[in-house]
Scaffold this active site. Structure first.
Site, PDB file in Angstrom:
ATOM      1  N   SER A  62       0.796  -1.235   0.000  1.00 25.93           N
ATOM      2  CA  SER A  62       0.000   0.000   0.000  1.00 25.93           C
ATOM      3  C   SER A  62       0.829   1.287   0.000  1.00 25.93           C
ATOM      4  CB  SER A  62      -0.982  -0.007   1.168  1.00 25.93           C
ATOM      5  OG  SER A  62      -1.970  -0.975   0.929  1.00 25.93           O
TER       6      SER A  62
ATOM      7  N   LYS B 167     -10.201  -5.982  10.193  1.00 30.65           N
ATOM      8  CA  LYS B 167     -11.214  -5.476   9.253  1.00 30.65           C
ATOM      9  C   LYS B 167     -12.637  -5.448   9.831  1.00 30.65           C
ATOM     10  CE  LYS B 167      -8.734  -6.413   4.980  1.00 30.65           C
ATOM     11  NZ  LYS B 167      -8.818  -6.858   3.580  1.00 30.65           N
TER      12      LYS B 167
END
Ligand code: ATR
Length: 297
Positions: free
Chosen positions: A29, A78
């Site tokens: 990322s 998450k």
């Protein structure tokens, strides 16, 4: 000095985005977001933060207090972040997992750009979900999110094929109930000959074929592949899985999961900054990611 350090001048106006997860050491990322920031001329840096399971609430509150503009969230947080969010996007809410947090008044709003990213990566390959009969291979966490995406994107019918039929059935029942539909069906992995005589879009959502166990596919019988006309494997390492090789042998258009990884990042960056990232830059970053994820095959 790295290229990034040379090109980003950090000052009092630098916006900070980041990633929370555990581990975060191997993430791609920063490559995605810092490259975009440099190309767009945005005064923004993206930093991975290692956050332990019992510190998720502290991390979210701390990020807000520190004026972080946005966060990505990865394994294992998450779902754990959801109780600490101010708002939730409807797709993320149904899935029960978020990977992108956008700063809003009083906290963060959660999105699932893993799934919007998958949709966008498929569209880039001219693979459209709407109106399609879809075979979803697997009933784990990844397939769960994909099943919701498929219903949201108006697939005609979704067949979840899984080694453990009870897990496929439980997922199908849950998605049907939550989405108030009956289009999701469960099928045992080896019962594909019972499927209707149609051409399907197939999404490979199991971990079978993942590096370093590259030599297997969840279904290896060539007869299965005759049922497909387009396919996606969400694995990107190796770049060409055994599943993809079997698709190609059957003349089926197929792509790997690297586009999904790219576009989850592109979607997040666009949400954070209200910008559109053009295709040329997306393609450039895709090439960099392909180099970074290359394995000896
Ligand atoms: P994830 O969160 O990445 O989806 P997961 O929840 O562990 O991971 O799910 C892995 C999926 O791969 C499951 O659908 C699993 O099938 P089972 O539910 O029957 O376990 C599937 N899978 C893993 N190894 C497999 C194998 N050797 N053959 C068939 N399916 C397999």
């Amino acid at each position: 000095m790295s290229e990034i350090e040379k090109m980003i001048e950090i000052d009092g106006k630098t916006k900070i985005c980041g990633l929370i997860g555990c581990p975060v050491e191997h993430t791609l990322s920063p490559l995605i977001h810092n490259t975009i920031a440099i190309h767009q001329g945005d005064n923004l840096v993206y930093v991975p933060f290692h956050v332990e399971r019992d510190r998720v609430e502290d991390a979210i509150k701390g990020a807000y207090a520190l004026n972080l503009k946005g966060l990505n969230v990865t394994v294992p947080h998450k779902s754990a972040v959801i109780p600490y969010l101010k708002e939730l996007d409807p797709l993320a809410e149904k899935i029960g997992a978020v990977n992108t947090l956008v700063r809003v008044d009083g906290g963060y709003k959660g999105y699932n750009t893993d799934m919007t990213g998958l949709k966008r990566a498929m569209e880039k390959e001219n693979i459209i979900i709407e109106g399609r009969d879809v075979i979803l291979l697997g009933a784990g966490g990844a397939s769960r999110a994909i099943a919701f995406l498929l219903v949201f994107q108006k697939a005609e019918c979704i067949y979840i094929l899984n080694r453990s039929l009870d897990k496929a059935q439980a997922l199908a029942d849950e998605v049907n109930r939550m989405m108030q539909t009956d289009i999701v069906k469960a099928v045992a992995l080896d019962a594909y000959s019972d499927l209707p005589d149609k051409k399907f879009l197939c999404i490979q959502g199991t971990s079978v074929g993942l590096y370093p166990n590259c030599d297997s596919a969840v279904i290896e019988d060539a007869v299965f592949y005759e049922k497909l006309d387009a396919a996606v494997d969400i694995i990107y390492k190796p770049a060409e899985t055994k599943f993809m090789k079997l698709c190609k042998s059957a003349g089926i258009k197929v792509c790997n999961g690297l586009g999904m990884l790219l576009y989850q990042g592109i979607d997040a960056y666009e949400l954070w900054n209200g910008e559109h990232i053009d295709d040329v830059l997306c393609d450039e970053i895709y090439k960099m990611m392909r180099e970074k994820t290359k394995v000896e095959e």
